[in-house]
Write an enzyme that holds these catalytic residues in place. Structure first.
Site, PDB file in Angstrom:
ATOM      1  N   HIS A 264       0.362  -5.931  -5.863  1.00  0.00           N
ATOM      2  CA  HIS A 264      -0.896  -6.555  -6.243  1.00  0.00           C
ATOM      3  C   HIS A 264      -1.767  -6.798  -5.009  1.00  0.00           C
ATOM      4  O   HIS A 264      -2.938  -6.389  -4.964  1.00  0.00           O
ATOM      5  CB  HIS A 264      -0.590  -7.877  -6.965  1.00  0.00           C
ATOM      6  CG  HIS A 264      -1.798  -8.625  -7.441  1.00  0.00           C
ATOM      7  ND1 HIS A 264      -2.266  -8.547  -8.731  1.00  0.00           N
ATOM      8  CD2 HIS A 264      -2.647  -9.447  -6.782  1.00  0.00           C
ATOM      9  CE1 HIS A 264      -3.354  -9.308  -8.847  1.00  0.00           C
ATOM     10  NE2 HIS A 264      -3.602  -9.869  -7.679  1.00  0.00           N
ATOM     11  N   GLU A 265      -1.198  -7.442  -4.018  1.00  0.00           N
ATOM     12  CA  GLU A 265      -1.984  -7.763  -2.818  1.00  0.00           C
ATOM     13  C   GLU A 265      -2.368  -6.483  -2.066  1.00  0.00           C
ATOM     14  O   GLU A 265      -3.473  -6.382  -1.513  1.00  0.00           O
ATOM     15  CB  GLU A 265      -1.221  -8.717  -1.905  1.00  0.00           C
ATOM     16  CG  GLU A 265      -0.866 -10.068  -2.546  1.00  0.00           C
ATOM     17  CD  GLU A 265      -2.041 -10.815  -3.157  1.00  0.00           C
ATOM     18  OE1 GLU A 265      -3.173 -10.662  -2.660  1.00  0.00           O
ATOM     19  OE2 GLU A 265      -1.830 -11.528  -4.157  1.00  0.00           O
ATOM     20  N   HIS A 268      -5.547  -5.197  -3.487  1.00  0.00           N
ATOM     21  CA  HIS A 268      -6.727  -5.874  -2.927  1.00  0.00           C
ATOM     22  C   HIS A 268      -7.049  -5.322  -1.537  1.00  0.00           C
ATOM     23  O   HIS A 268      -8.208  -5.055  -1.215  1.00  0.00           O
ATOM     24  CB  HIS A 268      -6.452  -7.380  -2.807  1.00  0.00           C
ATOM     25  CG  HIS A 268      -6.580  -8.148  -4.089  1.00  0.00           C
ATOM     26  ND1 HIS A 268      -7.727  -8.145  -4.842  1.00  0.00           N
ATOM     27  CD2 HIS A 268      -5.713  -8.973  -4.733  1.00  0.00           C
ATOM     28  CE1 HIS A 268      -7.557  -8.942  -5.906  1.00  0.00           C
ATOM     29  NE2 HIS A 268      -6.340  -9.456  -5.860  1.00  0.00           N
ATOM     30  N   GLU A 294     -10.170  -7.604  -8.525  1.00  0.00           N
ATOM     31  CA  GLU A 294      -8.956  -7.764  -9.332  1.00  0.00           C
ATOM     32  C   GLU A 294      -8.593  -6.450 -10.037  1.00  0.00           C
ATOM     33  O   GLU A 294      -7.418  -6.174 -10.277  1.00  0.00           O
ATOM     34  CB  GLU A 294      -9.160  -8.894 -10.349  1.00  0.00           C
ATOM     35  CG  GLU A 294      -7.902  -9.363 -11.050  1.00  0.00           C
ATOM     36  CD  GLU A 294      -6.979 -10.190 -10.164  1.00  0.00           C
ATOM     37  OE1 GLU A 294      -7.329 -10.476  -8.995  1.00  0.00           O
ATOM     38  OE2 GLU A 294      -5.880 -10.532 -10.643  1.00  0.00           O
TER      39      GLU A 294
END
Lengths: 506, 506
Positions: A264-265, A268, A294
């Site tokens: 997820h990170e 980003h 997101e």
């Protein structure tokens, strides 16, 4: 005009540098800062933010923007220069509408509200937080008034996170989405539950870390331009377009936190690392909006990281890391386990099928509070009623209900919907890029992500904040943010996992 | 007046916060920053330093200082308020004498000089660095002129590191010291050399780290208010009075680097951590000068860490960490080995008995360059002649001679002598505190440092930058910086280690 543009840029560079310094101070605060450094760090951050604000809202910048605007209109609106002047001017006009007194009062009120919320949550006593939330709500209403006239009182708040987006648009999207998601989870509830017990075992923390590193290295995360550290709450922090760091947390008895948190990170981070260098040190050197940001974290976490092709490649690797725990769990079982759907009380633990419902509940409540249709004192009841209606659950206490999220205590209203919008955008982009990359699944099945990342860079990342989110999504996919792809995605994916073909009439 | 003082403090707090942010950015640059982040980091540091400078030299601060000065004179000169106004005013007047054009040119010239020096050192070609050094020297002469009239052209440069100190004072100190140190090392050279081969073996890096942590924890380094990380060059960096970090480097085949480096940096950190909180966020929240700072690092590194009582306590511990390497090396042999005296080419590797001679050489050269008595083109020859005269060595090339230090490439003239002055001050303080703590050796022999640290805090640390170095040393020891204690210390210590009793007529 070129001189004026250079002058403007020089001033914006200084603002950016101050913000970048604050970003590093924030990163350090959550990773390496010794505990006793907290008080001084708070003062330093406050000074940097104040100076950045003063510099950005200076009359000098105002005058330059004024003088440059006709010039900007003579340029190709897609050019970096036109976008810089346009986006900066919009932000300047927003920020200069808010009086310094409001900013000071807001800082004061939220600095008290935050610890009060932490205590209220610890003791599960909403009453401790209630007066603070009332003051915040009052301040947020006054904030909206600085932007009057507006279509909806919630618009100015939403705009801080999703530039140009209107409350009515978000409501329409969510209204179309809600019945489909509710129907889906009701259908799933009728089916036998899948097993995910194997995810809850002891997993060596160092090996978890290494596997995550292996995955995001394959994604294309560049360790010359980033790094990963541990922190209690995972986050991504850029200090420049060449230094975008991520953090993760590793649980010793649960695989998902580090595994999907890292992806997820990294999503980003890949976004910010892909922004065109020509936009460096300007207001364009960031994501287009929180929702678009997101969409990138969710894409790598869910559309890639929770997909079957991905695990066809990586599952043997993961089993090699954890032969004892996963050696006898076959791929299909693992895939279903990491995609288990189960309505739960806590947003941050929610699965793909239920997550958006947590968001809709919050959006409705925020709007009702802003409109005055709901009073703060009635908030816990309203929360619990909606939880029952959407997810079939009632929180046993407010800590697991209305007090679970930090956002309101920091004065953030308008933030939550960006999470759900990000989910929708991720799938909308995914449908488009699947058309452009017909063999995407095969590439992923081989552990190859260069074409995918290249597509994202070319179509999305490089633009930074040049375009507003709706415009950007339209440019790439041909339509504004649309819930239909997400509904199709959920129905197909979970239809297969839970055997819902008949129920949903696929 | 109270209001004006508050206004002044508020402005100084902002300057401090900007400098603290720059300090953290610098720390990160040398510890965790991903390599590609360097360019943006340079821009950020430059912006922060520029804004801090502009804010500190603002007319507003000038006016407040002007108005507050009569008030300051009505106060007890030892009071925090009087010291704040006095020290700030002095610094303000210095900084505002330097035109912005000079600062810009200096930044420009040194930004080119630094990589040129690195290349010159790598290729051992002084000619590559020469034109840059000539420009820097010219700029430094012009810098001195901003402070005319002066007693000596070198005074304004020295003053930047040792407020209030004059070139003539330093020269007098070094003149008294030089013949004694030269005689000492000549006497040592006549004696059989001690063995230190056991220090050059493989030592597990993690264990080296742990032992260092054990030692400085015993010193009183507070891990709630600091931390230790690795970096290529060890340093100490405070970002506030409650966050003073150190770094170290660990060599896999040599014990000394981590061992004494850790104690050295902890000494610096203990100083800043001991500054009175009432001075926080002001120009007084730092050490009195570089020499006084160095006195603290050298005290913990040498007077404590290279002493026999210290190792009477810690050597069994160190042997337990490294039984294979040190199990058969007795305490006396170990003690002599870590104190081995051997003239060498490189300053940073020099032992206690020769170190100051490296400094004197540099000071003499800097003064001769500034005075015009020496030209840059003749520098390598002048360097090598003095090396032969003081240490009996001639560098085989300029990389190991005149090009070894980074300081001149960064434009720093006047810095070097602070290292030697720090050595002198450390022993001068040590003689005083031995009188106040008669059982100091016994305490150290028990691994107890609380009384020592308490004495340093009470007599030195808490004052921060309230007093100039000479005044501070005088207050504590009864005389200004004096080389005699250091000479006595060297003669006693190395007299015993090398059996020089007769030679030096002790």
């Amino acid at each position: 005009m070129e001189t004026k543009l250079t002058q403007l840029k020089e001033l914006l560079y200084e603002v950016y540098d101050l913000q970048a310094a604050a970003a590093l101070l924030g990163w350090d605060q959550q990773t390496y800062m010794p505990p006793a450094g907290a008080e001084a760090r708070g003062q330093q951050l406050s000074t940097l933010e104040k100076l950045a604000h003063l510099k950005f809202t200076s009359p000098e910048i105002g005058r330059l923007l004024e003088e440059l605007s006709p010039f900007a209109e003579s340029l190709d609106p897609d050019s970096d220069e036109a976008a810089l002047i346009r986006v900066t001017r919009r932000e300047y006009e927003k920020r200069t509408r808010v009086p310094a007194e409001w900013v000071a009062e807001f800082a004061q009120v939220t600095s008290l509200a935050h610890p009060a919320w932490a205590q209220a949550r610890a003791e599960s006593k909403f009453e401790l937080f209630r007066p603070h939330l009332e003051r915040i709500l009052d301040l947020r209403r006054r904030y909206a008034e600085f932007f009057a006239p507006y279509e909806h009182v919630y618009d100015p708040l939403l705009d801080d996170f999703e530039p140009g987006m209107k409350t009515a648009e978000v409501q329409a999207i969510f209204q179309a989405l809600r019945p489909k998601q509710v129907a889906l989870i009701q259908a799933i509830a009728q089916k036998p539950q899948v097993d995910d017990s194997f995810l809850h075992q002891p997993f060596d923390e160092e090996k978890q870390w290494q596997f995550g590193v292996e995955v995001i290295t394959a994604f294309g995360y560049d360790w010359q331009r980033g790094r990963q550290d541990k922190s209690p709450h995972p986050f991504t922090q850029g200090t420049s377009l060449d230094d975008v760091r991520i953090t993760t947390r590793v649980y010793p008895n649960f695989l998902n936190a580090a595994l999907f948190g890292t992806m997820h990170e990294a999503g980003h981070a890949l976004y910010e690392l892909g922004i065109d260098r020509a936009l460096a040190r300007t207001p364009l050197a960031s994501g287009a909006s929180l929702a678009v940001h997101e969409s990138q974290s969710r894409m790598w976490e869910n559309l890639v990281g929770r997909s079957l092709p991905f695990w066809e490649h990586f599952y043997p690797r993961l089993q090699a890391y954890f032969p004892e725990q996963l050696g006898r769990v076959d791929l299909e079982t693992f895939y279903k386990g990491i995609n288990r759907v189960s309505p739960s009380l806590i947003r941050v633990e929610a699965d793909e099928a239920t997550y958006n419902l947590h968001i809709m509940l919050r959006l409705e409540i925020e709007i009702a509070l802003l409109e005055g249709a709901l009073e703060v004192k009635d908030l816990p009841q309203a929360w619990n009623e909606r939880m029952q209606a959407y997810l079939g659950l009632t929180p046993p206490n407010d800590a697991q209900g209305v007090l679970q999220d930090i956002h309101w205590s920091m004065g953030m209203f308008g933030y939550f919907s960006t999470y759900a919008l990000g989910n929708l955008i991720s799938v909308q982009l995914w449908e488009r890029l699947r058309r452009d990359i017909p063999d995407l699944d095969e590439q992923i099945r081989r552990g190859e992500f260069a074409t995918l990342l290249g597509w994202l860079r070319q179509n999305l990342h490089r633009h930074g904040a040049k375009f507003q989110p709706q415009e950007l999504v339209q440019r790439i996919t041909g339509s504004k943010i649309d819930p239909a792809p997400y509904v199709r995605y959920l129905q197909t994916k979970f239809g297969r996992i839970y055997g819902l073909e008949e129920d949903l009439a696929l």
